[in-house]
Scaffold this motif. Sequence first.
Motif, short mmCIF file in Angstrom:
data_model
loop_
_atom_site.label_atom_id
_atom_site.label_comp_id
_atom_site.label_asym_id
_atom_site.label_seq_id
_atom_site.Cartn_x
_atom_site.Cartn_y
_atom_site.Cartn_z
N LEU A 38 0.80 -1.23 0.00
CA LEU A 38 0.00 0.00 0.00
C LEU A 38 0.84 1.28 0.00
O LEU A 38 0.70 2.12 -0.87
CB LEU A 38 -0.96 -0.03 1.19
CG LEU A 38 -1.99 1.11 1.20
CD1 LEU A 38 -2.95 0.96 0.03
CD2 LEU A 38 -2.75 1.14 2.52
N GLU A 39 1.73 1.41 0.99
CA GLU A 39 2.52 2.66 1.09
C GLU A 39 3.37 2.88 -0.15
O GLU A 39 3.65 4.02 -0.52
CB GLU A 39 3.48 2.61 2.29
CG GLU A 39 2.79 2.68 3.62
CD GLU A 39 2.71 1.31 4.28
OE1 GLU A 39 2.35 0.34 3.56
OE2 GLU A 39 3.01 1.22 5.47
N VAL A 40 3.79 1.79 -0.77
CA VAL A 40 4.66 1.90 -1.93
C VAL A 40 3.94 2.55 -3.09
O VAL A 40 4.50 3.38 -3.81
CB VAL A 40 5.23 0.50 -2.30
CG1 VAL A 40 5.86 0.49 -3.67
CG2 VAL A 40 6.25 0.08 -1.25
N ASP A 41 2.67 2.22 -3.26
CA ASP A 41 1.91 2.82 -4.34
C ASP A 41 1.82 4.34 -4.17
O ASP A 41 1.93 5.09 -5.13
CB ASP A 41 0.51 2.19 -4.42
CG ASP A 41 0.59 0.72 -4.84
OD1 ASP A 41 1.59 0.34 -5.48
OD2 ASP A 41 -0.33 -0.06 -4.52
N ARG A 42 1.67 4.77 -2.93
CA ARG A 42 1.61 6.21 -2.65
C ARG A 42 2.97 6.88 -2.93
O ARG A 42 3.06 7.94 -3.53
CB ARG A 42 1.24 6.42 -1.16
CG ARG A 42 0.21 7.51 -0.97
CD ARG A 42 -0.19 7.65 0.50
NE ARG A 42 -0.93 6.50 1.01
CZ ARG A 42 -0.69 5.91 2.19
NH1 ARG A 42 0.30 6.33 2.97
NH2 ARG A 42 -1.43 4.90 2.60
N PHE A 43 4.01 6.20 -2.54
CA PHE A 43 5.37 6.71 -2.74
C PHE A 43 5.69 6.85 -4.24
O PHE A 43 6.28 7.83 -4.68
CB PHE A 43 6.35 5.74 -2.07
CG PHE A 43 7.80 6.00 -2.38
CD1 PHE A 43 8.48 7.05 -1.78
CD2 PHE A 43 8.48 5.19 -3.27
CE1 PHE A 43 9.82 7.29 -2.07
CE2 PHE A 43 9.82 5.42 -3.57
CZ PHE A 43 10.48 6.48 -2.97
N ILE A 44 5.24 5.87 -5.02
CA ILE A 44 5.51 5.90 -6.45
C ILE A 44 4.77 7.07 -7.13
O ILE A 44 5.29 7.70 -8.04
CB ILE A 44 5.16 4.54 -7.11
CG1 ILE A 44 6.18 3.49 -6.63
CG2 ILE A 44 5.17 4.63 -8.63
CD1 ILE A 44 5.91 2.09 -7.08
N LYS A 45 3.59 7.36 -6.60
CA LYS A 45 2.85 8.50 -7.14
C LYS A 45 3.68 9.78 -6.95
O LYS A 45 3.82 10.58 -7.86
CB LYS A 45 1.49 8.61 -6.43
CG LYS A 45 0.57 9.61 -7.06
CD LYS A 45 -0.88 9.39 -6.61
CE LYS A 45 -1.81 10.42 -7.23
NZ LYS A 45 -1.55 11.80 -6.74
#
Length: 448
Positions: A38-45
């Motif tokens: 989950l957090e990774v998807d936000r970071f990639i954004k």
Amino acid sequence: MDEREMFTHRHILDHNQMNLESPNVKNNRGSRSKHSVLEVDRFIKEYTERADIINSIYQLNEREHYHVILSRLKERRKEGKRMAEYLNIEGNETWLLFQRDINQFYLYNPTDHQLLNELLKDLNSRPVVKAEINRRSSQLVLILTLDDGGKGVFKPMRLAREVETSDDLYYFSEMERHTSEIAAFHLDKVLGFYRAPPTIGRILNITRDIEQVGEDTLTKTVYRSPVGNVCFYGNCKNFCDPAFAVCGQPDMIQGSISAFLPSRSFHSASAILHHPWSRSYNMKLKQSWETNEEYCETSVKGQSEFKGRRLLDFMDTSVFDFLIGNMDRHNVEFFSQFGADTFLLHYDHGRGFGKSQYDCMSCLAPVRQCCLIRLSTLAKLIKLYIGPDSLRHVLQESLKADPLAPILRERHLDALDRRVGLIIKVISDCITRKRKLWQEVIVNDGVI
Ligand SMILES: Nc1ncnc2c1ncn2[C@@H]1O[C@H](COP(=O)(O)OP(=O)(O)OP(=O)(O)O)[C@@H](O)[C@H]1O
Ligand SMILES: [Mn+2]
């Protein structure tokens, strides 16, 4: 051409075109398709929206294939000095061309497909004229001399591909795996590091390639098993006795063979660095990095040995060891001929791919404690995470070229995809939880 023929013709064309644009589309949606964090998807954004990423070579397009970004980076790679300046051996044999072509910034040139393929072909098929025990190895490792004078480091098969390492076994008790050596070479290559010696699978005939051309200490240990297979156990510190013999069927064995590297320097000690995050090789002893999360800040950063690209290279090595599950990195070598501004070699990967269900989070301690990663490395990992190509996919494609393929079982390939997200999560935590500055954590040092 009648209508039916035209249709068929058209159909074939379309099919080819589709293949060109997206080779092997099936199961091909990035490492996150099964292992999303989950957090990774936000970071990639956040990554994709940054001004310093947009319109740079690190901008990631969701539809672009992994090999496209890899070639883009390869084209801009810095060229350094060549080993040819320091080697004075005459000849045009492939192994010599490889050694002379070693660059200050990479071990081999991935775009010179011909040289790399010929080197691998020679390692796989040239007749063995001499077999010796590698006295510097703690396990049974041979140095083979081939008929053109080139040498290879041979690790025989000890464990079948489906055998997993027991959870209760410590890293220092693990037997080496030839498949791990092969897979590690391919992984280093698909990650665009080019720091691991070219390695390929090879089948040897124990009678012809070991008994008939081996040094005495080795041939003394060749014998026939009760069922008539030819076996040998060599001479070394670990697993070199009849209880751990390597046996052929009846005399054929498989193993990995790696290109022999030229001397690292004129004074060998100067080319070896102690790995700051090495382990104790003792079940009761812990190293200071294992108990002190500030270890990087207090004991590594700022030391003269880790100036320049070096600390970032250690981060790459940490990412690499985490992916393969290698806990056995103790000393790290480089070619001191090139001075300090050169890459760290990736070799000795026999102890990887042992536990597919266990993620060695301590292997990521360098990245977690330093909160540091090279931008190019992060970009490649994010690309593999978002797809269209997952790490398992690009590695599996690369491994198909090996004569002993399949090299890795499904569960190890799946583990790679799971680990990609976990690496990005460690970086994301540095920024969101530990509140470090983006540009301090993600560093563009020009190495791609
Ligand atoms: N491709 C190579 N070319 C030249 N020398 C090599 C190569 N690979 C390994 N060596 C040499 O052989 C030594 C032992 O390497 P190996 O990969 O067998 O490690 P090992 O048996 O796990 O040893 P250790 O117990 O030190 O980890 C290395 O320190 C290195 O000097
Ligand atoms: Mn080792």
